[in-house]
Design a protein around this motif. Structure first.
Motif, PDB file in Angstrom:
ATOM      1  N   GLY A  35       0.818  -1.199   0.000  1.00 41.18           N
ATOM      2  CA  GLY A  35       0.000   0.000   0.000  1.00 41.18           C
ATOM      3  C   GLY A  35       0.855   1.254   0.000  1.00 41.18           C
ATOM      4  O   GLY A  35       0.593   2.197  -0.713  1.00 41.18           O
ATOM      5  N   PHE A  36       1.911   1.248   0.823  1.00 38.15           N
ATOM      6  CA  PHE A  36       2.802   2.396   0.864  1.00 38.15           C
ATOM      7  C   PHE A  36       4.232   1.907   0.910  1.00 38.15           C
ATOM      8  O   PHE A  36       4.575   1.053   1.719  1.00 38.15           O
ATOM      9  N   GLU A  37       5.042   2.423   0.026  1.00 37.88           N
ATOM     10  CA  GLU A  37       6.426   1.978  -0.144  1.00 37.88           C
ATOM     11  C   GLU A  37       7.369   3.150   0.068  1.00 37.88           C
ATOM     12  O   GLU A  37       7.224   4.186  -0.563  1.00 37.88           O
ATOM     13  N   LEU A  38       8.316   2.956   0.989  1.00 35.28           N
ATOM     14  CA  LEU A  38       9.308   3.988   1.272  1.00 35.28           C
ATOM     15  C   LEU A  38      10.678   3.473   0.896  1.00 35.28           C
ATOM     16  O   LEU A  38      11.106   2.425   1.381  1.00 35.28           O
ATOM     17  N   ARG A  39      11.348   4.204   0.058  1.00 28.59           N
ATOM     18  CA  ARG A  39      12.727   3.894  -0.302  1.00 28.59           C
ATOM     19  C   ARG A  39      13.592   5.009   0.286  1.00 28.59           C
ATOM     20  O   ARG A  39      13.524   6.151  -0.164  1.00 28.59           O
ATOM     21  N   LEU A  40      14.361   4.632   1.291  1.00 31.92           N
ATOM     22  CA  LEU A  40      15.166   5.617   2.017  1.00 31.92           C
ATOM     23  C   LEU A  40      16.660   5.429   1.794  1.00 31.92           C
ATOM     24  O   LEU A  40      17.443   6.308   2.120  1.00 31.92           O
ATOM     25  N   LEU A  41      17.057   4.281   1.281  1.00 30.10           N
ATOM     26  CA  LEU A  41      18.465   4.030   0.987  1.00 30.10           C
ATOM     27  C   LEU A  41      18.745   4.609  -0.391  1.00 30.10           C
ATOM     28  O   LEU A  41      18.275   4.103  -1.401  1.00 30.10           O
ATOM     29  N   GLY A  42      19.496   5.684  -0.424  1.00 25.73           N
ATOM     30  CA  GLY A  42      19.674   6.440  -1.658  1.00 25.73           C
ATOM     31  C   GLY A  42      18.722   7.623  -1.619  1.00 25.73           C
ATOM     32  O   GLY A  42      18.190   7.964  -0.558  1.00 25.73           O
ATOM     33  N   SER A  66      12.373   8.093  -2.032  1.00 28.88           N
ATOM     34  CA  SER A  66      11.222   8.077  -2.932  1.00 28.88           C
ATOM     35  C   SER A  66      10.090   7.338  -2.230  1.00 28.88           C
ATOM     36  O   SER A  66      10.316   6.443  -1.411  1.00 28.88           O
ATOM     37  N   PHE A  67       8.879   7.735  -2.568  1.00 33.82           N
ATOM     38  CA  PHE A  67       7.709   7.218  -1.884  1.00 33.82           C
ATOM     39  C   PHE A  67       6.629   6.892  -2.906  1.00 33.82           C
ATOM     40  O   PHE A  67       6.411   7.652  -3.849  1.00 33.82           O
ATOM     41  N   LYS A  68       5.968   5.762  -2.691  1.00 33.30           N
ATOM     42  CA  LYS A  68       4.871   5.365  -3.566  1.00 33.30           C
ATOM     43  C   LYS A  68       3.693   4.916  -2.721  1.00 33.30           C
ATOM     44  O   LYS A  68       3.869   4.187  -1.749  1.00 33.30           O
ATOM     45  N   ARG A  69       2.530   5.339  -3.128  1.00 38.35           N
ATOM     46  CA  ARG A  69       1.297   4.879  -2.502  1.00 38.35           C
ATOM     47  C   ARG A  69       0.463   4.227  -3.590  1.00 38.35           C
ATOM     48  O   ARG A  69       0.180   4.843  -4.612  1.00 38.35           O
ATOM     49  N   ASP A  70       0.126   2.966  -3.366  1.00 39.39           N
ATOM     50  CA  ASP A  70      -0.620   2.179  -4.349  1.00 39.39           C
ATOM     51  C   ASP A  70       0.039   2.233  -5.724  1.00 39.39           C
ATOM     52  O   ASP A  70      -0.630   2.343  -6.748  1.00 39.39           O
ATOM     53  N   GLY A  71       1.377   2.192  -5.743  1.00 37.25           N
ATOM     54  CA  GLY A  71       2.136   2.161  -6.983  1.00 37.25           C
ATOM     55  C   GLY A  71       2.392   3.516  -7.624  1.00 37.25           C
ATOM     56  O   GLY A  71       3.095   3.597  -8.622  1.00 37.25           O
ATOM     57  N   LEU A  72       1.841   4.581  -7.081  1.00 38.82           N
ATOM     58  CA  LEU A  72       2.017   5.911  -7.658  1.00 38.82           C
ATOM     59  C   LEU A  72       2.973   6.732  -6.804  1.00 38.82           C
ATOM     60  O   LEU A  72       2.899   6.707  -5.577  1.00 38.82           O
ATOM     61  N   SER A  73       3.846   7.486  -7.465  1.00 37.24           N
ATOM     62  CA  SER A  73       4.813   8.327  -6.748  1.00 37.24           C
ATOM     63  C   SER A  73       4.112   9.404  -5.930  1.00 37.24           C
ATOM     64  O   SER A  73       3.100   9.957  -6.356  1.00 37.24           O
ATOM     65  N   GLN A  75      -1.626  15.156   3.980  1.00 34.59           N
ATOM     66  CA  GLN A  75      -2.126  15.512   2.654  1.00 34.59           C
ATOM     67  C   GLN A  75      -1.465  14.665   1.571  1.00 34.59           C
ATOM     68  O   GLN A  75      -2.106  14.247   0.623  1.00 34.59           O
ATOM     69  N   ALA A  76      -0.176  14.410   1.725  1.00 32.74           N
ATOM     70  CA  ALA A  76       0.582  13.686   0.697  1.00 32.74           C
ATOM     71  C   ALA A  76       0.311  12.183   0.702  1.00 32.74           C
ATOM     72  O   ALA A  76       0.164  11.583  -0.355  1.00 32.74           O
ATOM     73  N   ILE A  77       0.278  11.576   1.884  1.00 29.57           N
ATOM     74  CA  ILE A  77       0.180  10.107   1.923  1.00 29.57           C
ATOM     75  C   ILE A  77      -1.182   9.602   2.369  1.00 29.57           C
ATOM     76  O   ILE A  77      -1.471   8.419   2.249  1.00 29.57           O
ATOM     77  N   GLY A  78      -2.014  10.470   2.907  1.00 24.53           N
ATOM     78  CA  GLY A  78      -3.325  10.065   3.389  1.00 24.53           C
ATOM     79  C   GLY A  78      -3.336  10.009   4.906  1.00 24.53           C
ATOM     80  O   GLY A  78      -2.426   9.447   5.518  1.00 24.53           O
ATOM     81  N   ALA A  79      -4.355  10.588   5.490  1.00 25.96           N
ATOM     82  CA  ALA A  79      -4.436  10.687   6.945  1.00 25.96           C
ATOM     83  C   ALA A  79      -4.487   9.328   7.628  1.00 25.96           C
ATOM     84  O   ALA A  79      -4.047   9.193   8.771  1.00 25.96           O
ATOM     85  N   GLU A  80      -4.985   8.309   6.927  1.00 25.40           N
ATOM     86  CA  GLU A  80      -5.077   6.975   7.543  1.00 25.40           C
ATOM     87  C   GLU A  80      -3.713   6.355   7.823  1.00 25.40           C
ATOM     88  O   GLU A  80      -3.600   5.426   8.624  1.00 25.40           O
ATOM     89  N   TRP A  81      -2.666   6.861   7.188  1.00 24.76           N
ATOM     90  CA  TRP A  81      -1.315   6.327   7.392  1.00 24.76           C
ATOM     91  C   TRP A  81      -0.607   6.947   8.589  1.00 24.76           C
ATOM     92  O   TRP A  81       0.428   6.473   9.016  1.00 24.76           O
ATOM     93  N   HIS A  86       0.282  -1.257  10.207  1.00 22.27           N
ATOM     94  CA  HIS A  86      -0.610  -2.371   9.906  1.00 22.27           C
ATOM     95  C   HIS A  86      -1.289  -2.218   8.540  1.00 22.27           C
ATOM     96  O   HIS A  86      -1.921  -3.141   8.061  1.00 22.27           O
ATOM     97  N   LEU A  87      -1.130  -1.082   7.891  1.00 25.06           N
ATOM     98  CA  LEU A  87      -1.768  -0.832   6.599  1.00 25.06           C
ATOM     99  C   LEU A  87      -0.878  -1.199   5.413  1.00 25.06           C
ATOM    100  O   LEU A  87      -0.962  -0.583   4.371  1.00 25.06           O
TER     101      LEU A  87
END
Length: 125
Positions: free
Chosen positions: A3-10, A13-20, A73-79, A92-93
């Motif tokens: 659902g939410f992907e964080l790339r912090l090494l390098g 970049s952040f993706k939510r449901d596959g979108l940047s 606003q950027a990632i969604g309040a539920e996160w 847990h999401l």
């Protein structure tokens, strides 16, 4: 897919449901990274002092509220889990963080190396 992907090494970049996702400000990125890497909620005062050490508590708290608003606003309040005195992430999401994958892989490699060393020691006795 996560659902939410964080790339912090390098470069982060952040993706939510596959979108940047663009977080905009560096402090918003820092807030998200710190919450994701530590994996638990933190007191608001601690985060404000950590991210804005050169400001008094009133101004640092105001900047934290602004960064928190931007993050929601950027990632969604539920996160974002907010309490009166603490802030955390809703892991847990279906949250994926490359840093945690790296640490797990490193730990597994160290365990494997340790087992291999013990086996070699046993064979030489």
């Amino acid at each position: 897919m996560f659902g939410f992907e964080l790339r912090l090494l390098g470069p982060p970049s952040f993706k939510r449901d596959g979108l940047s996702v663009d977080l905009g400000r560096h402090k918003t990125v820092a807030l998200l990274a710190y919450l994701a890497v530590t994996g638990h909620a933190h007191r608001r005062e601690t985060l404000a002092t950590l991210l804005w050490p050169n400001y008094d508590q009133v101004h640092a708290a105001a900047y934290l509220r602004r960064a928190l608003w931007s993050l929601k606003q950027a990632i969604g309040a539920e996160w974002v889990l907010t309490e009166q005195s603490s802030i955390g992430l809703a892991t847990h999401l279906n949250l994926w963080v490359d840093f945690h994958e790296f640490r797990q892989g490193r730990s597994a490699a160290q365990r494997q190396c340790h087992v291999a060393r013990r086996a070699a020691d046993c064979q030489t006795r």
